[in-house]
Design an enzyme around this catalytic site. Structure first.
Site, PDB file in Angstrom:
ATOM      1  N   LYS A  17       0.824  -1.211   0.000  1.00  0.00           N
ATOM      2  CA  LYS A  17       0.000   0.000   0.000  1.00  0.00           C
ATOM      3  C   LYS A  17       0.861   1.265   0.000  1.00  0.00           C
ATOM      4  CE  LYS A  17      -2.725   0.334   3.586  1.00  0.00           C
ATOM      5  NZ  LYS A  17      -2.755   1.660   4.241  1.00  0.00           N
ATOM      6  N   ARG A  92     -11.265   3.548   9.775  1.00  0.00           N
ATOM      7  CA  ARG A  92     -10.918   2.292  10.427  1.00  0.00           C
ATOM      8  C   ARG A  92     -12.100   1.674  11.149  1.00  0.00           C
ATOM      9  NH1 ARG A  92      -5.617   1.126  10.240  1.00  0.00           N
ATOM     10  NH2 ARG A  92      -4.160   2.857  10.134  1.00  0.00           N
ATOM     11  N   ARG A 131      12.460 -10.917   7.513  1.00  0.00           N
ATOM     12  CA  ARG A 131      13.639 -10.224   8.019  1.00  0.00           C
ATOM     13  C   ARG A 131      14.359 -10.998   9.132  1.00  0.00           C
ATOM     14  NH1 ARG A 131      13.801  -3.964   9.567  1.00  0.00           N
ATOM     15  NH2 ARG A 131      12.087  -4.590  10.906  1.00  0.00           N
ATOM     16  N   ARG A 164      13.638 -10.486  15.251  1.00  0.00           N
ATOM     17  CA  ARG A 164      12.991  -9.657  16.279  1.00  0.00           C
ATOM     18  C   ARG A 164      11.557 -10.127  16.423  1.00  0.00           C
ATOM     19  NH1 ARG A 164      13.295  -3.525  14.996  1.00  0.00           N
ATOM     20  NH2 ARG A 164      11.236  -4.264  14.458  1.00  0.00           N
ATOM     21  N   ARG A 175      -0.885  -9.777  13.138  1.00  0.00           N
ATOM     22  CA  ARG A 175      -1.129  -8.512  12.427  1.00  0.00           C
ATOM     23  C   ARG A 175      -2.214  -8.674  11.367  1.00  0.00           C
ATOM     24  NH1 ARG A 175       4.426  -6.097  10.384  1.00  0.00           N
ATOM     25  NH2 ARG A 175       3.060  -4.385   9.754  1.00  0.00           N
TER      26      ARG A 175
END
Ligand SMILES: [Zn+2]
Length: 230
Positions: A17, A92, A131, A164, A175
């Site tokens: 996005k 939202r 990552r 992490r 998420r």
């Protein structure tokens, strides 16, 4: 009658996005408005509202709906929004969606077209969890774009790589779940409420191809109230 294109850009984390928003802005010649930028801009003005925003954010509080709605209304009334605009990251909630509806009506703007960027969950999960870091030298790897030469180990010092908390597969699932919980009711508001158009684009392709798909969808007759500037 004036022609407007009012786009609401939606997509899960990892869908691209952030790449699409400036592309749409530049190629359609419309401002891209994000509520985050809007709050930052207000805070930089050092207005009373800006000072309140600073205090709230410093205290780790959310900026109240009412304040965001009020700022958005003022922003959408600015001259550069007259021919249309793109909003990123808003609404939202159904409450915000219905407030936006009132703002658009009040300003005599077109009903919005919600563009949802679809990407398969499995692809998002691998993007969001790609990552890996080296704890000893700080090197950062990305399994999709910059993988280490030897799986799981740093190229520079051969130390084992780690992730992490924000980057793990578990966090990626959380998420996406959170995104769906927030977004589904808003999608329903526009799909079922007849207060706008909803288009789904395949965002699992190059940014240019995604842009072309959005543009083509906007130009179809189904969305005749929305016409693009040539
Ligand atoms: Zn290293």
């Amino acid at each position: 009658m004036e022609v407007h294109v009012v786009l609401l850009l939606f997509g899960p984390p990892g869908c691209g996005k952030g790449t699409q928003s400036p592309l749409l802005r530049d190629r359609l010649g419309i401002p891209a408005i994000s509520t985050g930028d809007m709050l930052r801009r207000e805070s930089e003005k050092h207005s009373d509202t800006g000072k309140t925003i600073d205090c709230l954010l410093a205290a780790g509080c959310l900026v109240p709906n009412e304040m965001v709605n009020h700022l958005l209304e003022a922003r959408l009334a600015e001259p550069d929004c007259r021919d249309g605009f793109l909003i990123d990251g808003y609404p939202r909630t159904v409450e915000q969606a219905s407030h936006l509806h009132q703002i658009l009506e009040g300003l005599d703007l077109a009903a919005p077209t919600l563009v949802h960027m679809d990407v398969p969950d499995s692809v998002l999960i691998s993007r969001l969890s790609a990552r890996w870091n080296c704890r000893s030298c700080g090197a950062i790897y990305n399994l999709l774009s910059k993988p280490p030469l030897r799986d799981g180990f740093c190229d520079i010092d051969n130390e084992p790589l780690w992730q992490r908390n924000d980057d793990t597969v578990e966090t990626a699932h959380c998420r996406l779940d959170a995104y769906k919980a927030v977004t589904d009711p808003v999608l329903g508001f526009y799909k079922l409420g007849g207060t706008g158009n909803v288009i789904h684009v395949n965002a699992h392709q190059s940014p240019d191809a995604v842009f072309e798909e959005i543009k083509a969808a906007l130009e179809t007759e189904v969305f005749s109230p929305v016409r693009l500037r040539t």
